[in-house]
Motif scaffolding. Structure first.
Motif, PDB file in Angstrom:
ATOM      1  N   GLN A  64     -23.258  -3.703  29.139  1.00  0.00           N
ATOM      2  CA  GLN A  64     -22.142  -4.399  29.761  1.00  0.00           C
ATOM      3  C   GLN A  64     -22.490  -4.854  31.176  1.00  0.00           C
ATOM      4  O   GLN A  64     -22.167  -5.978  31.567  1.00  0.00           O
ATOM      5  CB  GLN A  64     -20.898  -3.498  29.761  1.00  0.00           C
ATOM      6  N   ARG A 122     -24.766  -7.866  30.972  1.00  0.00           N
ATOM      7  CA  ARG A 122     -23.981  -9.000  30.480  1.00  0.00           C
ATOM      8  C   ARG A 122     -23.139  -9.589  31.606  1.00  0.00           C
ATOM      9  O   ARG A 122     -23.078 -10.801  31.786  1.00  0.00           O
ATOM     10  CB  ARG A 122     -23.089  -8.532  29.314  1.00  0.00           C
ATOM     11  N   SER A 123     -22.526  -8.737  32.419  1.00  0.00           N
ATOM     12  CA  SER A 123     -21.701  -9.200  33.538  1.00  0.00           C
ATOM     13  C   SER A 123     -22.532  -9.938  34.581  1.00  0.00           C
ATOM     14  O   SER A 123     -22.122 -10.990  35.077  1.00  0.00           O
ATOM     15  CB  SER A 123     -20.987  -8.021  34.195  1.00  0.00           C
ATOM     16  N   PHE A 176     -25.919  -9.536  24.664  1.00  0.00           N
ATOM     17  CA  PHE A 176     -26.235  -8.447  25.582  1.00  0.00           C
ATOM     18  C   PHE A 176     -25.599  -7.154  25.093  1.00  0.00           C
ATOM     19  O   PHE A 176     -24.406  -7.108  24.791  1.00  0.00           O
ATOM     20  CB  PHE A 176     -25.728  -8.743  26.998  1.00  0.00           C
ATOM     21  N   ALA A 188     -16.224 -13.793  22.073  1.00  0.00           N
ATOM     22  CA  ALA A 188     -16.797 -13.953  23.411  1.00  0.00           C
ATOM     23  C   ALA A 188     -15.697 -14.051  24.463  1.00  0.00           C
ATOM     24  O   ALA A 188     -15.772 -13.410  25.519  1.00  0.00           O
ATOM     25  CB  ALA A 188     -17.697 -15.185  23.457  1.00  0.00           C
ATOM     26  N   TRP A 221     -25.359 -11.497  34.080  1.00  0.00           N
ATOM     27  CA  TRP A 221     -25.779 -12.770  33.505  1.00  0.00           C
ATOM     28  C   TRP A 221     -24.644 -13.781  33.591  1.00  0.00           C
ATOM     29  O   TRP A 221     -24.864 -14.937  33.968  1.00  0.00           O
ATOM     30  CB  TRP A 221     -26.210 -12.562  32.050  1.00  0.00           C
ATOM     31  N   LEU A 222     -23.419 -13.356  33.251  1.00  0.00           N
ATOM     32  CA  LEU A 222     -22.275 -14.263  33.299  1.00  0.00           C
ATOM     33  C   LEU A 222     -22.021 -14.738  34.730  1.00  0.00           C
ATOM     34  O   LEU A 222     -21.775 -15.926  34.955  1.00  0.00           O
ATOM     35  CB  LEU A 222     -21.025 -13.599  32.724  1.00  0.00           C
ATOM     36  N   TYR A 271     -24.028 -14.432  25.656  1.00  0.00           N
ATOM     37  CA  TYR A 271     -23.131 -13.439  26.245  1.00  0.00           C
ATOM     38  C   TYR A 271     -22.898 -12.287  25.263  1.00  0.00           C
ATOM     39  O   TYR A 271     -22.972 -11.111  25.631  1.00  0.00           O
ATOM     40  CB  TYR A 271     -21.804 -14.096  26.630  1.00  0.00           C
ATOM     41  N   GLU A 280     -14.656  -8.102  31.839  1.00  0.00           N
ATOM     42  CA  GLU A 280     -15.012  -8.691  33.135  1.00  0.00           C
ATOM     43  C   GLU A 280     -13.810  -8.583  34.081  1.00  0.00           C
ATOM     44  O   GLU A 280     -13.299  -9.582  34.574  1.00  0.00           O
ATOM     45  CB  GLU A 280     -15.470 -10.141  32.959  1.00  0.00           C
TER      46      GLU A 280
END
Length: 126
Positions: A96, A99-100, A93, A57, A102-103, A90, A65
């Motif tokens: 990509q 996922r970004s 997902f 992760a 969400w982060l 993370y 990122e």
């Protein structure tokens, strides 16, 4: 199907007050013992973080990122360490971009929570 006889033993006991709280506490402890324990709020029950899982992760955050500065990456690592279920989410997902996003949302919520904690007065107002 058996019919209730009307005796007190056929009915569930209703607890109230301290007795009910005690019974709930015992039930929660029993459930927690069956699932394992986790001190992180929001953590998935029975989740055992492996070093490889956490490393994957963190490396993914570092590699993909690229729009995040070093401080935001460190904040993300802190979130993963505090609540390993966030690292799991993370990694889960597939897209990509999603996922970004969400982060970024998790980082924003963490920043807002930190800011609200810092804005509370240390001494009671008179």
């Amino acid at each position: 199907m058996p019919r209730p006889s009307g005796h007190k033993s056929d009915k569930r006991q209703c607890l109230s007050g301290a007795g009910a709280l005690y019974a709930m506490s015992e039930a929660m402890e029993h459930m927690a013992a069956g699932y394992g324990s986790s001190s992180a709020p929001g953590a998935v029950l029975n989740f055992q973080s492996s070093p490889n899982h956490m490393t994957r992760a963190i490396r993914l955050v570092e590699d993909q990122e690229t729009h995040l500065d070093d401080q935001a990456i460190l904040q993300a690592v802190g979130l993963f360490c505090h609540d390993p279920s966030l690292a799991t989410a993370y990694l889960a997902f597939g897209r990509q971009g999603l996922r970004s996003k969400w982060l970024e949302q998790e980082l924003a919520m963490d920043s807002a929570a930190t800011a609200s904690q810092l804005s509370l007065p240390m001494y009671p107002l008179e």
